[in-house]
Scaffold this motif. Structure first.
Motif, PDB file in Angstrom:
ATOM      1  N   GLU A  80      48.934 133.439  39.428  1.00  0.00           N
ATOM      2  CA  GLU A  80      48.450 132.059  39.382  1.00  0.00           C
ATOM      3  C   GLU A  80      49.535 131.144  39.937  1.00  0.00           C
ATOM      4  N   LEU A  81      49.619 131.138  41.264  1.00  0.00           N
ATOM      5  CA  LEU A  81      50.605 130.305  41.939  1.00  0.00           C
ATOM      6  C   LEU A  81      50.128 129.952  43.344  1.00  0.00           C
ATOM      7  N   MET A  82      50.736 128.931  43.895  1.00  0.00           N
ATOM      8  CA  MET A  82      50.503 128.532  45.280  1.00  0.00           C
ATOM      9  C   MET A  82      51.762 128.860  46.077  1.00  0.00           C
ATOM     10  N   GLN A 117      42.618 126.511  33.825  1.00  0.00           N
ATOM     11  CA  GLN A 117      43.749 125.596  33.964  1.00  0.00           C
ATOM     12  C   GLN A 117      44.308 125.629  35.383  1.00  0.00           C
ATOM     13  N   PHE A 118      44.496 126.830  35.920  1.00  0.00           N
ATOM     14  CA  PHE A 118      45.023 126.942  37.287  1.00  0.00           C
ATOM     15  C   PHE A 118      44.026 126.382  38.298  1.00  0.00           C
ATOM     16  N   CYS A 119      42.751 126.658  38.107  1.00  0.00           N
ATOM     17  CA  CYS A 119      41.721 126.151  39.027  1.00  0.00           C
ATOM     18  C   CYS A 119      41.726 124.630  39.068  1.00  0.00           C
ATOM     19  N   GLN A 120      41.899 123.997  37.908  1.00  0.00           N
ATOM     20  CA  GLN A 120      41.935 122.538  37.858  1.00  0.00           C
ATOM     21  C   GLN A 120      43.138 121.992  38.613  1.00  0.00           C
ATOM     22  N   LYS A 121      44.265 122.680  38.538  1.00  0.00           N
ATOM     23  CA  LYS A 121      45.463 122.219  39.235  1.00  0.00           C
ATOM     24  C   LYS A 121      45.313 122.352  40.749  1.00  0.00           C
ATOM     25  N   THR A 122      44.618 123.385  41.206  1.00  0.00           N
ATOM     26  CA  THR A 122      44.376 123.507  42.650  1.00  0.00           C
ATOM     27  C   THR A 122      43.457 122.391  43.130  1.00  0.00           C
ATOM     28  N   LYS A 123      42.483 122.026  42.306  1.00  0.00           N
ATOM     29  CA  LYS A 123      41.578 120.932  42.672  1.00  0.00           C
ATOM     30  C   LYS A 123      42.325 119.604  42.730  1.00  0.00           C
TER      31      LYS A 123
END
Length: 304
Positions: free
Chosen positions: A222-224, A259-265
């Motif tokens: 879970e990282l960019m 949580q990770f999906c929301q941060k990517t959005k």
């Protein structure tokens, strides 16, 4: 003299003829047996699914129009290590016997023993769609810093993989945004993680040249991942890759955390509101970067 091994490819069921779908630029391919079972060539599951998201490769055909081939894998080892550096996939038409190098693959990781022991990987569902993004932008150092600071404020943890000139080694560590502001874009890659990382789990080697990271950490973690390439006349093009889903070993699509999906959005929304998207889909350029891009395109048109 470096070791070489050649291996005729036969499935556990004794099948030796295959249809081939190849993506040569990426060094990956799919072999389908007479009974309809699908196998990925070598260790290419992640790359295969990435490259078929937009288009599915056609079946390879011989000049005699036949679509069935036997396969031989030629393995070439490194001079002083028991690791494979290169693999050639040689195909032979089952009708006319014509041979060719269907695929040529460079190997940049270790260990590699599994490539000989398991040259084919059973792939029950070769056509799967999953959610991943590859964003790009022509940014200045300050613009990159603003993006990273936005991600940090959203709760992402910042890591840097870089070449430490003082000790001439690759290092990988967590870096405060304030420190990143001082070093600018002096990194090999940046990572914006949803949680604190266990660095040992992400490396494949640590030697006199320092830490080597696993390829494409963004796939299952879970990282960019932020990388860059120099486009010369235009400047640095930054690439941001991440996935909100991944494909497990059983060929099933799994979701990463909400949580990770929301941060990517949040990142996508920030980029769309603050940068220029005229260059194309998933492109977010700074003002000066986009102007340089337009000027470069104008020069290309004039030269033709």
């Amino acid at each position: 003299m470096a070791k070489e091994i050649s291996k005729q490819i036969i499935t556990d069921e004794g099948e030796a003829e295959f249809q081939l779908r190849l993506i040569k630029d990426e060094g990956i391919g799919l072999a389908t047996s007479r009974t309809g079972k699908n196998y990925l060539l070598l260790d290419s599951a992640d790359y295969w699914y990435d490259t078929i998201q937009d288009s599915y490769p056609r079946t390879k055909k011989c000049s005699c129009k036949n679509e069935w081939f036997t396969l031989r894998f030629n393995y070439y080892y490194r001079e002083q290590y028991d690791d494979i550096k290169h693999v050639e996939v040689q195909s032979a038409c089952s009708t006319c016997g014509k041979t060719s190098i269907a695929l040529s693959v460079d190997i940049n990781y270790s260990p590699t023993n599994s490539l000989v022991a398991n040259p084919l990987t059973l792939c029950k569902t070769p056509k799967i769609k999953y959610q991943y993004k590859n964003l790009s932008g022509y940014w200045t150092k300050d613009e990159l810093l603003h993006i990273v600071r936005h991600c940090h404020d959203a709760g992402l943890v910042v890591y840097r993989w870089y070449w430490d000139k003082a000790v001439e080694k690759r290092k990988f560590d967590r870096i405060p945004v304030e420190e990143l502001a001082k070093t600018g874009d002096d990194f090999l890659r940046l990572y914006l993680a949803n949680h604190v990382l266990n660095i040992a789990d992400l490396t494949w080697a640590d030697d006199e040249k320092g830490i080597y990271l696993e390829n494409d950490l963004w796939r299952r973690n879970e990282l960019m991942e932020v990388s860059r390439c120099d486009m010369f006349a235009v400047g640095l093009l930054y690439l941001v890759q991440y996935a909100t889903q991944f494909i497990d070993p059983e060929g099933t699509t799994q979701n990463k955390s909400e949580q990770f999906c929301q941060k990517t959005k949040q990142l996508e929304r920030y980029l769309s509101e603050n940068f220029i998207s005229k260059r194309g889909k998933n492109c977010f350029d700074g003002t000066s970067g986009y102007e340089k891009y337009l000027a470069s395109r104008a020069r290309e048109r004039q030269s033709t």
